[in-house]
Design a protein around this motif. Sequence first.
Motif, PDB file in Angstrom:
ATOM      1  N   TRP A 336       0.840  -1.193   0.000  1.00 40.08           N
ATOM      2  CA  TRP A 336       0.000   0.000   0.000  1.00 40.08           C
ATOM      3  C   TRP A 336       0.873   1.239   0.000  1.00 40.08           C
ATOM      4  O   TRP A 336       2.059   1.183   0.292  1.00 40.08           O
ATOM      5  N   TYR A 337       0.271   2.379  -0.353  1.00 36.16           N
ATOM      6  CA  TYR A 337       1.032   3.626  -0.303  1.00 36.16           C
ATOM      7  C   TYR A 337       0.090   4.806  -0.106  1.00 36.16           C
ATOM      8  O   TYR A 337      -1.121   4.713  -0.309  1.00 36.16           O
ATOM      9  N   GLY A 338       0.675   5.915   0.310  1.00 32.26           N
ATOM     10  CA  GLY A 338      -0.080   7.139   0.519  1.00 32.26           C
ATOM     11  C   GLY A 338       0.789   8.344   0.227  1.00 32.26           C
ATOM     12  O   GLY A 338       1.848   8.237  -0.410  1.00 32.26           O
ATOM     13  N   ARG A 339       0.353   9.502   0.693  1.00 35.38           N
ATOM     14  CA  ARG A 339       1.042  10.753   0.384  1.00 35.38           C
ATOM     15  C   ARG A 339       1.375  11.506   1.660  1.00 35.38           C
ATOM     16  O   ARG A 339       0.541  11.623   2.558  1.00 35.38           O
ATOM     17  N   ILE A 340       2.594  12.022   1.717  1.00 41.75           N
ATOM     18  CA  ILE A 340       3.046  12.853   2.827  1.00 41.75           C
ATOM     19  C   ILE A 340       3.183  14.284   2.319  1.00 41.75           C
ATOM     20  O   ILE A 340       3.782  14.517   1.264  1.00 41.75           O
ATOM     21  N   GLY A 341       2.646  15.243   3.047  1.00 43.15           N
ATOM     22  CA  GLY A 341       2.792  16.649   2.683  1.00 43.15           C
ATOM     23  C   GLY A 341       4.060  17.223   3.285  1.00 43.15           C
ATOM     24  O   GLY A 341       4.265  17.155   4.491  1.00 43.15           O
ATOM     25  N   MET A 342       4.912  17.782   2.427  1.00 39.54           N
ATOM     26  CA  MET A 342       6.197  18.332   2.866  1.00 39.54           C
ATOM     27  C   MET A 342       6.239  19.831   2.609  1.00 39.54           C
ATOM     28  O   MET A 342       6.015  20.288   1.489  1.00 39.54           O
ATOM     29  N   THR A 343       6.520  20.610   3.647  1.00 43.99           N
ATOM     30  CA  THR A 343       6.748  22.043   3.466  1.00 43.99           C
ATOM     31  C   THR A 343       8.227  22.280   3.173  1.00 43.99           C
ATOM     32  O   THR A 343       9.064  21.406   3.364  1.00 43.99           O
ATOM     33  N   ASN A 344       8.538  23.491   2.721  1.00 51.66           N
ATOM     34  CA  ASN A 344       9.921  23.774   2.305  1.00 51.66           C
ATOM     35  C   ASN A 344      10.921  23.634   3.446  1.00 51.66           C
ATOM     36  O   ASN A 344      12.062  23.223   3.238  1.00 51.66           O
ATOM     37  N   ASP A 345      10.505  23.980   4.664  1.00 52.05           N
ATOM     38  CA  ASP A 345      11.424  23.891   5.809  1.00 52.05           C
ATOM     39  C   ASP A 345      11.102  22.720   6.728  1.00 52.05           C
ATOM     40  O   ASP A 345      11.649  22.606   7.815  1.00 52.05           O
ATOM     41  N   HIS A 346      10.184  21.838   6.284  1.00 42.54           N
ATOM     42  CA  HIS A 346       9.804  20.628   7.036  1.00 42.54           C
ATOM     43  C   HIS A 346       9.151  20.960   8.377  1.00 42.54           C
ATOM     44  O   HIS A 346       9.197  20.151   9.313  1.00 42.54           O
ATOM     45  N   LEU A 347       8.515  22.115   8.458  1.00 46.14           N
ATOM     46  CA  LEU A 347       7.780  22.511   9.659  1.00 46.14           C
ATOM     47  C   LEU A 347       6.307  22.672   9.327  1.00 46.14           C
ATOM     48  O   LEU A 347       5.960  23.061   8.202  1.00 46.14           O
ATOM     49  N   PRO A 348       5.420  22.392  10.282  1.00 46.40           N
ATOM     50  CA  PRO A 348       3.986  22.582  10.030  1.00 46.40           C
ATOM     51  C   PRO A 348       3.618  24.053   9.935  1.00 46.40           C
ATOM     52  O   PRO A 348       4.403  24.940  10.303  1.00 46.40           O
ATOM     53  N   ARG A 349       2.423  24.302   9.446  1.00 47.69           N
ATOM     54  CA  ARG A 349       1.928  25.661   9.248  1.00 47.69           C
ATOM     55  C   ARG A 349       0.563  25.825   9.935  1.00 47.69           C
ATOM     56  O   ARG A 349      -0.310  24.971   9.807  1.00 47.69           O
ATOM     57  N   LEU A 350       0.402  26.940  10.609  1.00 44.78           N
ATOM     58  CA  LEU A 350      -0.884  27.323  11.199  1.00 44.78           C
ATOM     59  C   LEU A 350      -1.431  28.504  10.404  1.00 44.78           C
ATOM     60  O   LEU A 350      -0.775  29.542  10.299  1.00 44.78           O
ATOM     61  N   HIS A 351      -2.606  28.313   9.819  1.00 43.99           N
ATOM     62  CA  HIS A 351      -3.226  29.353   8.997  1.00 43.99           C
ATOM     63  C   HIS A 351      -4.515  29.830   9.655  1.00 43.99           C
ATOM     64  O   HIS A 351      -5.340  29.018  10.086  1.00 43.99           O
ATOM     65  N   VAL A 352      -4.691  31.118   9.734  1.00 44.23           N
ATOM     66  CA  VAL A 352      -5.939  31.721  10.196  1.00 44.23           C
ATOM     67  C   VAL A 352      -6.333  32.726   9.136  1.00 44.23           C
ATOM     68  O   VAL A 352      -5.862  33.869   9.129  1.00 44.23           O
ATOM     69  N   SER A 353      -7.191  32.291   8.204  1.00 45.81           N
ATOM     70  CA  SER A 353      -7.496  33.149   7.061  1.00 45.81           C
ATOM     71  C   SER A 353      -8.567  34.194   7.377  1.00 45.81           C
ATOM     72  O   SER A 353      -8.497  35.326   6.910  1.00 45.81           O
ATOM     73  N   ARG A 354      -9.562  33.808   8.185  1.00 45.83           N
ATOM     74  CA  ARG A 354     -10.611  34.739   8.599  1.00 45.83           C
ATOM     75  C   ARG A 354     -11.003  34.404  10.028  1.00 45.83           C
ATOM     76  O   ARG A 354     -10.560  33.417  10.596  1.00 45.83           O
ATOM     77  N   GLN A 355     -11.857  35.229  10.599  1.00 47.31           N
ATOM     78  CA  GLN A 355     -12.235  35.041  11.998  1.00 47.31           C
ATOM     79  C   GLN A 355     -12.792  33.642  12.242  1.00 47.31           C
ATOM     80  O   GLN A 355     -13.699  33.178  11.557  1.00 47.31           O
ATOM     81  N   ASN A 356     -12.178  32.963  13.225  1.00 44.84           N
ATOM     82  CA  ASN A 356     -12.636  31.642  13.668  1.00 44.84           C
ATOM     83  C   ASN A 356     -12.536  30.568  12.591  1.00 44.84           C
ATOM     84  O   ASN A 356     -13.227  29.543  12.663  1.00 44.84           O
TER      85      ASN A 356
END
Length: 424
Positions: A336-356
Amino acid sequence: MSNDQRSHALWERTAPSPPQTTKLTGDVAARVAVVGAGYTGLSTALHLAERGQEAVVLEAAEIGSGAAGRSTGMVNAGLWVMPAVLKEKLGPIYGERMLYLLRDTPHSVFDIIEKYNIPCERRRVGTIHCGSGRKGIAEIAERARQWQAIGAPVHILSADETRDKTGTTAFPTSLLDARAGTIQPLAYVRGLARAAIASGARVFTGSPVVVIEREGDDWLLRTELGSIRAKWVFLSTDIYTSGIVPELRGGQVVLPFFHFATAPLNPSILRTILPEGHGGWDTAMTAFRTDDAGRLIIGSVGALRGGGTRIHRKWARRRMRALFPQLGEIELDYEWYGRIGMTNDHLPRLHVSRQNLIALTGFNGRGIAPGTVFGREIARHICGELPLDAMFLPISPVRNAPFRSLREGYYELGAQIAHLPPAR
């Protein structure tokens, strides 16, 4: 899952059944809508429900159908990057917070498993990170130095000690992390769902969100057959995000990762391979472990499609024999296989685009323990216990990863080239 024999394979075969869920029909109101039934989304719902908050989880397919149900099942502390990189990339404030938060994440996972009696082949015996080549030996030594500097219970093993713990003579050194362990990942995520539902959360599967829009002071999430009105929305779909927020997918590069599993091994041979039940991986991105039935599982970078399937299958047999010659002829029962999401610096991201409206992406191959704890912290923030400026990550804008498509093709093709047999 979804009639795809290469999506979850062994884990689907051996996991307990998921809790009974249905599609969302009609209109529902809740304080929090969580999109995505993986480790982080379900941990968020569980910790919200424990605090008496109304939480509804919407899953497009099935519980654990994304990355959560396909992983190797390593419950490791920290991230792929070394502790010093957290301070370097995040700065002294957020770097310290992340280090403190991630230092003991496996304990949080095992505590939940024990509290809710989740049957998931728990092995709380540690994991072994093996050094491969001169560069790998140096990496292991530096990882040990950095973790030991902050009091983590990690220990360098000699070649003989590594052989005794792993059963292979392939590695001259390794790092034993006593905090860590292994689980059956799909069983764990299904257990999280069961615990969240028992605590008061609602989980709807087969309910992809087609629209998210602001309506007055609330968020309205529409599916094909129903809707949820909520004060808060947490998007926890990572690279399995659908078209509702495509930029979350665009901010990461996909790294495919496959696994193969043998038939249950003869007990006399099994006793010589990872005899104490540790999970292992090396600095060349090969993971290996056993399960409770005595199967040997091996994983590495690559996709099981097209010509890659045959190449990686042959590599898996060669690599297993190279690590454990005592195996002899190898029968592979599952793949079996799947997908890993990789950012450029290998750190997670917290996004807050709009209120709540919050999103968390970029687990970079460390979803089980960090994802579980991140979900708890998201729940604390929503409940007012943790202000946004006291969170474990700063808010990041959503940006597309440069040359994303080109890099993804390179990783898939490069893995095939790396796994070809050596030239004679």
